[in-house]
Design a protein around this motif. Structure first.
Motif, PDB file in Angstrom:
ATOM      1  N   UNK A 213       0.835  -1.204   0.000  1.00 14.72           N
ATOM      2  CA  UNK A 213       0.000   0.000   0.000  1.00 14.72           C
ATOM      3  C   UNK A 213       0.872   1.257   0.000  1.00 14.72           C
ATOM      4  N   UNK A 214       1.934   1.239   0.807  1.00 18.25           N
ATOM      5  CA  UNK A 214       2.798   2.415   0.881  1.00 18.25           C
ATOM      6  C   UNK A 214       3.551   2.627  -0.429  1.00 18.25           C
ATOM      7  N   UNK A 215       3.882   1.529  -1.133  1.00 17.78           N
ATOM      8  CA  UNK A 215       4.534   1.660  -2.440  1.00 17.78           C
ATOM      9  C   UNK A 215       3.621   2.290  -3.479  1.00 17.78           C
ATOM     10  N   UNK A 216       2.315   2.203  -3.260  1.00 21.92           N
ATOM     11  CA  UNK A 216       1.368   2.776  -4.211  1.00 21.92           C
ATOM     12  C   UNK A 216       1.061   4.244  -3.976  1.00 21.92           C
ATOM     13  N   UNK A 217       1.513   4.781  -2.850  1.00 21.58           N
ATOM     14  CA  UNK A 217       1.228   6.182  -2.533  1.00 21.58           C
ATOM     15  C   UNK A 217       1.872   7.148  -3.529  1.00 21.58           C
ATOM     16  N   UNK A 218       3.153   6.992  -3.938  1.00 23.80           N
ATOM     17  CA  UNK A 218       3.739   7.946  -4.891  1.00 23.80           C
ATOM     18  C   UNK A 218       2.955   8.096  -6.177  1.00 23.80           C
ATOM     19  N   UNK A 225       8.566  12.717  -7.902  1.00 16.90           N
ATOM     20  CA  UNK A 225       9.292  12.295  -9.113  1.00 16.90           C
ATOM     21  C   UNK A 225       9.169  10.785  -9.252  1.00 16.90           C
ATOM     22  N   UNK A 226       8.669  10.342 -10.412  1.00 16.44           N
ATOM     23  CA  UNK A 226       8.467   8.908 -10.643  1.00 16.44           C
ATOM     24  C   UNK A 226       9.148   8.406 -11.908  1.00 16.44           C
ATOM     25  N   UNK A 227       9.625   9.287 -12.775  1.00 18.43           N
ATOM     26  CA  UNK A 227      10.192   8.894 -14.061  1.00 18.43           C
ATOM     27  C   UNK A 227      11.712   8.996 -14.108  1.00 18.43           C
ATOM     28  N   UNK A 264       0.994  16.704   0.295  1.00 22.81           N
ATOM     29  CA  UNK A 264       0.361  15.735  -0.592  1.00 22.81           C
ATOM     30  C   UNK A 264       0.666  14.303  -0.164  1.00 22.81           C
ATOM     31  N   UNK A 265       1.902  14.011   0.185  1.00 27.48           N
ATOM     32  CA  UNK A 265       2.291  12.657   0.595  1.00 27.48           C
ATOM     33  C   UNK A 265       1.569  12.257   1.878  1.00 27.48           C
ATOM     34  N   UNK A 272      -4.761   6.137   1.767  1.00 26.30           N
ATOM     35  CA  UNK A 272      -4.478   4.765   1.317  1.00 26.30           C
ATOM     36  C   UNK A 272      -4.582   3.780   2.471  1.00 26.30           C
ATOM     37  N   UNK A 273      -4.099   4.134   3.646  1.00 23.52           N
ATOM     38  CA  UNK A 273      -4.197   3.250   4.803  1.00 23.52           C
ATOM     39  C   UNK A 273      -5.657   3.050   5.219  1.00 23.52           C
TER      40      UNK A 273
END
Length: 302
Positions: A213-218, A225-227, A264-265, A272-273
């Motif tokens: 679940x925490x990996x899906x937050x970004x 930054x994801x790319x 935002x994070x 998500x939790x």
């Protein structure tokens, strides 16, 4: 009329004589009449012109050449120093030209320099530290820095101190020696900033699910930054706390987006939790109310 004209003429002549005496016109004229003095005077004028041309050339070199390697504030400080040196040399040359003993002046300046040095040790220390700061290029105007727990945006970089304004718009002056002698953090040097979001989960939580679940937050955060593989998000299970298991979500963002990204994070992690039934533990206090029935009676014998 003749008497009035004669009186006015006398007053004019007296005024001229006083002006001549005040400015030593006669002495200057007699000095210039001597051939050797004329040569010395002409040589002095030529030397001063040469000094001036060299000074202008050095200033041009600093502005064009050093400006490519140094910050504008450093270039400005260097040009001021060169100007001061130029004026001192000109004054000393003119004094020597008129036969004044420079040895006595240098000796007096040396003694005065020692006295001033003892009296202004802090100022001298700040001055030397300021030279290191402007040449090292550790900061520039507009950078967001932190020195000894004080943070803000740089407004001015001087030789004696730097001036910053904090996020709540307060002006703070930091001596240059304090910057050299303590740790300086410059948050504006690089384009990306890292943020470590610390969170914890209950001991009864499925850790594999929590990590997933925490990996899906970004992916839910537009500012993360994801790319870029060098700044890819990462999840760590850190330690066992008193109330739960600690976890860190490590993300990166572009420098101007840092504070908005933090908000935002946090929001997206809590959402998500909650959506996946993962509880974030918190400290609780159990309170028991005692009544007369729950308090055992005690008997004492005399």
């Amino acid at each position: 009329m003749n008497e009035m004209a004669g009186g006015a003429m006398n007053v004019a002549n007296e005024t001229v004589n006083q002006m001549q005496n005040f400015f030593h016109v006669n002495e200057i004229v007699n000095y210039v009449k001597e051939p050797e003095h004329v040569v010395k005077f002409a040589t002095g004028i030529i030397a001063i012109l040469i000094f001036w041309i060299v000074y202008r050339l050095i200033r041009m070199i600093i502005k064009k050449g050093a400006a490519k390697k140094l910050e504008p504030q450093a270039v400005k400080s260097l040009t001021k120093i060169v100007g001061y040196v130029f004026y001192v040399l000109i004054v000393m040359y003119v004094l020597g030209l008129f036969g004044i003993n420079l040895g006595a002046i240098w000796g007096a300046m040396g003694i005065a320099g020692v006295a001033i040095g003892f009296a202004a040790q802090t100022t001298v220390s700040n001055l030397i530290s300021g030279i290191f700061i402007v040449t090292e290029k550790t900061m520039k105007i507009g950078d967001f820095i932190e020195v000894d727990g004080v943070s803000g945006t740089v407004d001015k970089v001087g030789l004696l101190s730097i001036k910053i304004h904090t996020v709540d718009n307060q002006l703070i002056r930091i001596p240059s020696s304090a910057i050299i002698n303590t740790k300086l953090k410059n948050y504006s040097t690089y384009d990306y900033r890292r943020y470590v979001f610390a969170v914890s989960v209950d001991y009864a939580t499925d850790l594999d699910k929590a990590v997933e679940v925490l990996n899906g937050v970004p992916a839910r955060c537009s500012l993360v930054v994801k790319d870029n593989a060098n700044y890819a998000p990462k999840v760590l299970v850190t330690d066992c706390l008193d109330s739960g298991i600690g976890m860190n979500l490590i993300v990166w963002c572009k420098r101007p987006d840092f504070f908005d990204m933090k908000t935002e994070v946090c929001i997206q992690t809590v959402k998500a939790f909650n959506e996946n039934g993962i509880n974030i533990p918190y400290n609780r206090v159990d309170v028991s109310v005692l009544t007369d029935k729950t308090i055992p009676s005690l008997s004492f014998k005399a």
